[in-house]
Design a protein around this motif. Structure first.
Motif, PDB file in Angstrom:
ATOM      1  N   MET A 188       0.818  -1.201   0.000  1.00 56.25           N
ATOM      2  CA  MET A 188       0.000   0.000   0.000  1.00 56.25           C
ATOM      3  C   MET A 188       0.857   1.259   0.000  1.00 56.25           C
ATOM      4  N   ILE A 189       2.041   1.180   0.625  1.00 51.89           N
ATOM      5  CA  ILE A 189       2.907   2.355   0.679  1.00 51.89           C
ATOM      6  C   ILE A 189       3.375   2.739  -0.710  1.00 51.89           C
ATOM      7  N   SER A 190       3.732   1.763  -1.537  1.00 52.60           N
ATOM      8  CA  SER A 190       4.147   2.084  -2.901  1.00 52.60           C
ATOM      9  C   SER A 190       2.978   2.654  -3.694  1.00 52.60           C
ATOM     10  N   ASP A 191       1.748   2.214  -3.379  1.00 53.64           N
ATOM     11  CA  ASP A 191       0.573   2.800  -4.020  1.00 53.64           C
ATOM     12  C   ASP A 191       0.458   4.274  -3.676  1.00 53.64           C
ATOM     13  N   TYR A 192       0.693   4.620  -2.421  1.00 52.46           N
ATOM     14  CA  TYR A 192       0.641   6.017  -2.012  1.00 52.46           C
ATOM     15  C   TYR A 192       1.704   6.834  -2.732  1.00 52.46           C
ATOM     16  N   ASP A 193       2.881   6.263  -2.936  1.00 48.51           N
ATOM     17  CA  ASP A 193       3.931   6.967  -3.672  1.00 48.51           C
ATOM     18  C   ASP A 193       3.476   7.299  -5.085  1.00 48.51           C
ATOM     19  N   SER A 194       2.957   6.308  -5.776  1.00 50.00           N
ATOM     20  CA  SER A 194       2.536   6.532  -7.165  1.00 50.00           C
ATOM     21  C   SER A 194       1.326   7.464  -7.228  1.00 50.00           C
ATOM     22  N   LEU A 195       0.385   7.313  -6.299  1.00 50.79           N
ATOM     23  CA  LEU A 195      -0.775   8.218  -6.275  1.00 50.79           C
ATOM     24  C   LEU A 195      -0.349   9.656  -6.019  1.00 50.79           C
ATOM     25  N   ALA A 196       0.569   9.835  -5.080  1.00 52.65           N
ATOM     26  CA  ALA A 196       1.040  11.181  -4.757  1.00 52.65           C
ATOM     27  C   ALA A 196       1.787  11.794  -5.939  1.00 52.65           C
ATOM     28  N   GLN A 197       2.638  11.020  -6.604  1.00 47.61           N
ATOM     29  CA  GLN A 197       3.361  11.530  -7.772  1.00 47.61           C
ATOM     30  C   GLN A 197       2.398  11.921  -8.884  1.00 47.61           C
ATOM     31  N   ASP A 198       1.422  11.076  -9.147  1.00 49.55           N
ATOM     32  CA  ASP A 198       0.446  11.378 -10.201  1.00 49.55           C
ATOM     33  C   ASP A 198      -0.370  12.619  -9.861  1.00 49.55           C
ATOM     34  N   PHE A 199      -0.749  12.743  -8.609  1.00 51.82           N
ATOM     35  CA  PHE A 199      -1.551  13.898  -8.209  1.00 51.82           C
ATOM     36  C   PHE A 199      -0.741  15.183  -8.308  1.00 51.82           C
ATOM     37  N   LEU A 200       0.483  15.170  -7.819  1.00 58.48           N
ATOM     38  CA  LEU A 200       1.309  16.373  -7.834  1.00 58.48           C
ATOM     39  C   LEU A 200       1.719  16.770  -9.250  1.00 58.48           C
ATOM     40  N   ALA A 201       1.835  15.803 -10.138  1.00 61.11           N
ATOM     41  CA  ALA A 201       2.211  16.109 -11.523  1.00 61.11           C
ATOM     42  C   ALA A 201       1.150  16.949 -12.218  1.00 61.11           C
ATOM     43  N   GLY A 202      -0.098  16.818 -11.813  1.00 60.66           N
ATOM     44  CA  GLY A 202      -1.187  17.560 -12.445  1.00 60.66           C
ATOM     45  C   GLY A 202      -1.505  18.893 -11.805  1.00 60.66           C
ATOM     46  N   LEU A 203      -0.766  19.287 -10.777  1.00 58.99           N
ATOM     47  CA  LEU A 203      -1.024  20.571 -10.109  1.00 58.99           C
ATOM     48  C   LEU A 203      -0.138  21.669 -10.686  1.00 58.99           C
ATOM     49  N   HIS A 263      -9.632  12.768   8.249  1.00 59.26           N
ATOM     50  CA  HIS A 263     -10.063  11.819   7.229  1.00 59.26           C
ATOM     51  C   HIS A 263      -9.522  12.301   5.886  1.00 59.26           C
ATOM     52  N   VAL A 264      -8.850  11.410   5.184  1.00 61.95           N
ATOM     53  CA  VAL A 264      -8.239  11.739   3.895  1.00 61.95           C
ATOM     54  C   VAL A 264      -8.922  10.903   2.816  1.00 61.95           C
ATOM     55  N   TYR A 265      -9.372  11.577   1.759  1.00 64.53           N
ATOM     56  CA  TYR A 265     -10.022  10.900   0.638  1.00 64.53           C
ATOM     57  C   TYR A 265      -9.335  11.307  -0.654  1.00 64.53           C
ATOM     58  N   PHE A 266      -8.951  10.319  -1.436  1.00 64.61           N
ATOM     59  CA  PHE A 266      -8.381  10.582  -2.750  1.00 64.61           C
ATOM     60  C   PHE A 266      -9.275   9.893  -3.767  1.00 64.61           C
ATOM     61  N   ASN A 267      -9.893  10.681  -4.633  1.00 60.44           N
ATOM     62  CA  ASN A 267     -10.880  10.171  -5.604  1.00 60.44           C
ATOM     63  C   ASN A 267     -11.955   9.329  -4.911  1.00 60.44           C
ATOM     64  N   SER A 268     -12.475   9.848  -3.834  1.00 66.01           N
ATOM     65  CA  SER A 268     -13.547   9.237  -3.033  1.00 66.01           C
ATOM     66  C   SER A 268     -13.149   7.939  -2.348  1.00 66.01           C
ATOM     67  N   GLN A 269     -11.881   7.593  -2.344  1.00 64.20           N
ATOM     68  CA  GLN A 269     -11.379   6.419  -1.629  1.00 64.20           C
ATOM     69  C   GLN A 269     -10.673   6.906  -0.363  1.00 64.20           C
ATOM     70  N   GLU A 270     -11.014   6.305   0.765  1.00 64.57           N
ATOM     71  CA  GLU A 270     -10.391   6.733   2.020  1.00 64.57           C
ATOM     72  C   GLU A 270      -8.946   6.235   2.085  1.00 64.57           C
ATOM     73  N   CYS A 271      -8.051   7.128   2.487  1.00 67.02           N
ATOM     74  CA  CYS A 271      -6.624   6.815   2.632  1.00 67.02           C
ATOM     75  C   CYS A 271      -6.217   7.095   4.075  1.00 67.02           C
ATOM     76  N   SER A 272      -5.091   6.560   4.462  1.00 67.36           N
ATOM     77  CA  SER A 272      -4.589   6.831   5.808  1.00 67.36           C
ATOM     78  C   SER A 272      -3.774   8.124   5.796  1.00 67.36           C
ATOM     79  N   TYR A 273      -3.339   8.537   6.975  1.00 66.05           N
ATOM     80  CA  TYR A 273      -2.543   9.760   7.095  1.00 66.05           C
ATOM     81  C   TYR A 273      -1.194   9.610   6.397  1.00 66.05           C
ATOM     82  N   LEU A 274      -0.772   8.390   6.112  1.00 70.21           N
ATOM     83  CA  LEU A 274       0.489   8.164   5.401  1.00 70.21           C
ATOM     84  C   LEU A 274       0.496   8.849   4.035  1.00 70.21           C
ATOM     85  N   PHE A 275      -0.663   8.967   3.421  1.00 70.19           N
ATOM     86  CA  PHE A 275      -0.743   9.641   2.131  1.00 70.19           C
ATOM     87  C   PHE A 275      -0.324  11.097   2.262  1.00 70.19           C
TER      88      PHE A 275
END
Length: 128
Positions: free
Chosen positions: A1-16, A92-104
């Motif tokens: 799951m941690i590697s998922d957070y890495d890729s999600l964070a990179q993808d999200f930040l790339a579009g900002l 509470h952290v939600y990314f694309n309506s999916q709940e994530c932990s504070y690690l995100f």
């Protein structure tokens, strides 16, 4: 799951855009400070007897909402929860309506705080 957070964070930040990245970074720093102070604390109060009659009440303190150019949405809710007389703070952290932990949030902060690598220029000596 941690590697998922890495890729999600990179993808999200790339579009900002840079202004949104700066605003997100400042909001996450403020959120991290509040989280550090309150993450393992709870307290009891007898002031709000009307709310204490209910088994559970929850009040939203702040909401952060970010959407990038790829339509990925990050929503962070700061909540104050009360169970009878016991009060606690949570996030509470939600990314694309999916709940994530504070690690995100930690991953986003580490990526935003890392210095941007600039290309290294090498110079050659030219003799005439």
């Amino acid at each position: 799951m941690i590697s998922d957070y890495d890729s999600l964070a990179q993808d999200f930040l790339a579009g900002l855009i840079p202004e949104e990245r700066t605003k997100l970074y400042n909001d996450l720093l403020a959120l991290e400070e509040v989280h550090k102070l309150n993450q393992h604390s709870s307290y009891y109060t007898f002031k709000n007897l009307k709310r204490a009659v209910h088994r559970h009440s929850e009040r939203r303190k702040r909401t952060f909402r970010y959407k990038n150019s790829c339509n990925n949405e990050l929503v962070i809710n700061q909540l104050h929860e009360q169970h009878f007389f016991k009060n606690k703070y949570c996030i509470h952290v939600y990314f694309n309506s999916q709940e994530c932990s504070y690690l995100f949030i930690d991953h986003l902060l580490s990526m935003l705080g890392a210095p941007v690598a600039s290309p290294i220029r090498t110079f050659q000596e030219i003799t005439i």
